[in-house]
Motif scaffolding. Sequence first.
Motif, PDB file in Angstrom:
ATOM      1  N   GLU A 103       0.839  -1.197   0.000  1.00 24.62           N
ATOM      2  CA  GLU A 103       0.000   0.000   0.000  1.00 24.62           C
ATOM      3  C   GLU A 103       0.878   1.251   0.000  1.00 24.62           C
ATOM      4  OE1 GLU A 103      -3.557   2.070   2.689  1.00 24.62           O
ATOM      5  OE2 GLU A 103      -2.722   0.115   3.230  1.00 24.62           O
ATOM      6  N   GLY A 104       0.546   2.187  -0.862  1.00 25.95           N
ATOM      7  CA  GLY A 104       1.295   3.428  -0.924  1.00 25.95           C
ATOM      8  C   GLY A 104       2.629   3.325  -1.643  1.00 25.95           C
ATOM      9  N   ALA A 105       2.949   2.163  -2.194  1.00 28.53           N
ATOM     10  CA  ALA A 105       4.192   1.971  -2.949  1.00 28.53           C
ATOM     11  C   ALA A 105       3.885   1.987  -4.446  1.00 28.53           C
ATOM     12  CB  ALA A 105       4.853   0.653  -2.567  1.00 28.53           C
ATOM     13  N   GLU A 106       4.939   2.108  -5.252  1.00 23.24           N
ATOM     14  CA  GLU A 106       4.759   2.150  -6.705  1.00 23.24           C
ATOM     15  C   GLU A 106       5.902   1.421  -7.387  1.00 23.24           C
ATOM     16  OE1 GLU A 106       2.978   5.632  -8.789  1.00 23.24           O
ATOM     17  OE2 GLU A 106       5.000   5.818  -9.607  1.00 23.24           O
ATOM     18  N   LEU A 107       5.554   0.646  -8.407  1.00 24.21           N
ATOM     19  CA  LEU A 107       6.538  -0.101  -9.185  1.00 24.21           C
ATOM     20  C   LEU A 107       6.331   0.171 -10.665  1.00 24.21           C
ATOM     21  CD1 LEU A 107       8.712  -2.314  -9.614  1.00 24.21           C
ATOM     22  CD2 LEU A 107       6.857  -4.002  -9.519  1.00 24.21           C
ATOM     23  N   HIS A 108       7.418   0.537 -11.351  1.00 29.15           N
ATOM     24  CA  HIS A 108       7.433   0.609 -12.808  1.00 29.15           C
ATOM     25  C   HIS A 108       8.290  -0.558 -13.294  1.00 29.15           C
ATOM     26  CE1 HIS A 108       6.084   5.009 -13.556  1.00 29.15           C
ATOM     27  NE2 HIS A 108       5.628   4.582 -12.382  1.00 29.15           N
ATOM     28  N   TRP A 109       7.647  -1.508 -13.956  1.00 30.59           N
ATOM     29  CA  TRP A 109       8.318  -2.719 -14.451  1.00 30.59           C
ATOM     30  C   TRP A 109       8.350  -2.618 -15.972  1.00 30.59           C
ATOM     31  CZ3 TRP A 109      10.881  -6.320 -11.744  1.00 30.59           C
ATOM     32  CH2 TRP A 109      11.248  -7.505 -12.412  1.00 30.59           C
ATOM     33  N   LEU A 110       9.517  -2.227 -16.521  1.00 29.41           N
ATOM     34  CA  LEU A 110       9.604  -1.870 -17.941  1.00 29.41           C
ATOM     35  C   LEU A 110      10.813  -2.530 -18.594  1.00 29.41           C
ATOM     36  CD1 LEU A 110       8.809   1.914 -17.457  1.00 29.41           C
ATOM     37  CD2 LEU A 110       7.230   0.167 -18.305  1.00 29.41           C
ATOM     38  N   PRO A 111      10.822  -3.861 -18.682  1.00 32.83           N
ATOM     39  CA  PRO A 111      11.948  -4.538 -19.337  1.00 32.83           C
ATOM     40  C   PRO A 111      11.900  -4.367 -20.850  1.00 32.83           C
ATOM     41  CG  PRO A 111      10.239  -6.118 -18.805  1.00 32.83           C
ATOM     42  CD  PRO A 111       9.793  -4.802 -18.220  1.00 32.83           C
ATOM     43  N   GLU A 112      13.016  -4.674 -21.494  1.00 33.53           N
ATOM     44  CA  GLU A 112      13.047  -4.716 -22.950  1.00 33.53           C
ATOM     45  C   GLU A 112      12.330  -5.968 -23.460  1.00 33.53           C
ATOM     46  OE1 GLU A 112      14.281  -2.210 -24.964  1.00 33.53           O
ATOM     47  OE2 GLU A 112      14.252  -1.219 -23.012  1.00 33.53           O
ATOM     48  N   GLN A 113      12.267  -6.111 -24.775  1.00 35.47           N
ATOM     49  CA  GLN A 113      11.473  -7.179 -25.379  1.00 35.47           C
ATOM     50  C   GLN A 113      12.031  -8.577 -25.061  1.00 35.47           C
ATOM     51  OE1 GLN A 113      12.935  -4.733 -27.229  1.00 35.47           O
ATOM     52  NE2 GLN A 113      11.287  -3.485 -28.052  1.00 35.47           N
ATOM     53  N   LEU A 114      11.125  -9.532 -25.089  1.00 37.34           N
ATOM     54  CA  LEU A 114      11.477 -10.945 -25.043  1.00 37.34           C
ATOM     55  C   LEU A 114      11.358 -11.491 -26.458  1.00 37.34           C
ATOM     56  CD1 LEU A 114      11.988 -13.699 -23.674  1.00 37.34           C
ATOM     57  CD2 LEU A 114       9.536 -13.827 -23.224  1.00 37.34           C
ATOM     58  N   ILE A 115      12.454 -12.015 -26.988  1.00 34.39           N
ATOM     59  CA  ILE A 115      12.492 -12.513 -28.362  1.00 34.39           C
ATOM     60  C   ILE A 115      12.495 -14.029 -28.346  1.00 34.39           C
ATOM     61  CG2 ILE A 115      13.798 -12.555 -30.523  1.00 34.39           C
ATOM     62  CD1 ILE A 115      14.981  -9.838 -29.695  1.00 34.39           C
ATOM     63  N   SER A 116      11.564 -14.632 -29.054  1.00 35.48           N
ATOM     64  CA  SER A 116      11.461 -16.085 -29.152  1.00 35.48           C
ATOM     65  C   SER A 116      12.195 -16.540 -30.411  1.00 35.48           C
ATOM     66  CB  SER A 116       9.981 -16.496 -29.218  1.00 35.48           C
ATOM     67  OG  SER A 116       9.849 -17.872 -29.428  1.00 35.48           O
ATOM     68  N   ALA A 117      13.429 -17.005 -30.228  1.00 33.11           N
ATOM     69  CA  ALA A 117      14.243 -17.441 -31.364  1.00 33.11           C
ATOM     70  C   ALA A 117      13.776 -18.795 -31.875  1.00 33.11           C
ATOM     71  CB  ALA A 117      15.714 -17.517 -30.956  1.00 33.11           C
ATOM     72  N   GLY A 118      14.032 -19.071 -33.146  1.00 32.15           N
ATOM     73  CA  GLY A 118      13.634 -20.332 -33.755  1.00 32.15           C
ATOM     74  C   GLY A 118      14.192 -21.529 -32.992  1.00 32.15           C
ATOM     75  N   GLY A 119      13.343 -22.532 -32.740  1.00 32.26           N
ATOM     76  CA  GLY A 119      13.753 -23.740 -32.038  1.00 32.26           C
ATOM     77  C   GLY A 119      13.667 -23.668 -30.536  1.00 32.26           C
TER      78      GLY A 119
END
Length: 253
Positions: A103-119
Motif C-alpha cells: 500500500e502506498g508503494a509504486e513499481l514501474h516494471w519496464l523490461p526490454e522485449q522478449l524474443i522467441s528465437a527459432g527452435g
Amino acid sequence: MTTTGVRAHARIAARADGRGGTLLPVLDGAGPLALRRVRSTGAEARVMVVGAMSGPLGGDRLALSASVAEGARLHVGSAAATIALPGQTGDEARYDVRLDVAEGAELHWLPEQLISAGGSDLYVTTRAELAAGAGLVLREEQVLGRAGEEPGRLTSRLTVRVAGRTVLDQELSCGPGAPGGWDGPAVLAGHRAVGQLVVVRPEFAERPVQAQALGECAVLIPLAGPAALVSAVAPDALRLRGLLDEARSLLAA
C-alpha cells in the motif's frame, strides 16, 4: 523430467528510507540475471537487469522477484532484449517473475522485449500482487523470431491482483505446437510483435478509463478495480514500442 539447465532466482527488495527516498536492502543477481542499481532522482530507486550469460536456454528455470514496501518507489528495466534460445536437450525453459507492491508503494516494471528465437521453447509467467492503494506500470513485449526467422514456441501468462482480487489473468501461446489460430485474424493477424501495458492507479477506482481503440492495432480497456490494460500488435518491435509508449503517456495524463 530433465535436471539439465541453469537454476537461478534473482531478488530485489525496495523500502522507503524515511527521508523521501528509496533504499534497496536486497539486490541479489543470480545466473544470467545480474542486477545493477543505476542513477535516479527523487524518491525512485532504479535497477537494471543485465544479462550475465545467454538465456533462457532450453531446460533453464529462471525466476526474478521484486518486493516494494510501503512508501517506496522502484523502477526496473533491462539493458537489452531477452532472447529465448534452444538448449541442447530441447526441453522447455521457464522464466517466472513475481512482483509484490505494498500500500502506498509504486513499481514501474519496464523490461526490454522478449524474443522467441527459432527452435526455442519458453513458458514465462508474470504475477503481480498489489495491496489496495498501490501503483503499477507494467510493460510486456514479445517478438516472435529474429529477422527472417520463424519463431520458437512461446507461452506467456500475465496475472495481476489488487487487494486480493484478480483483475487480469490471461495467457497467450504462439509458435510451433501452439493451439491453432494463434497467427490468425482473431489473435495476431500475421503480426510478429505483441505487447501489453497494465497500469494500476488508485484514482482509476473512482474514475475508470474509457475503452477505446488506439489506432488499428491497439486497444485500451478498463479492468475491474483501479486498473487499465492496453493490448497491441505490430509488425516489429520498434512499432510495438511506439504504440505502448503513446498509451503510457495517455494513461499518465
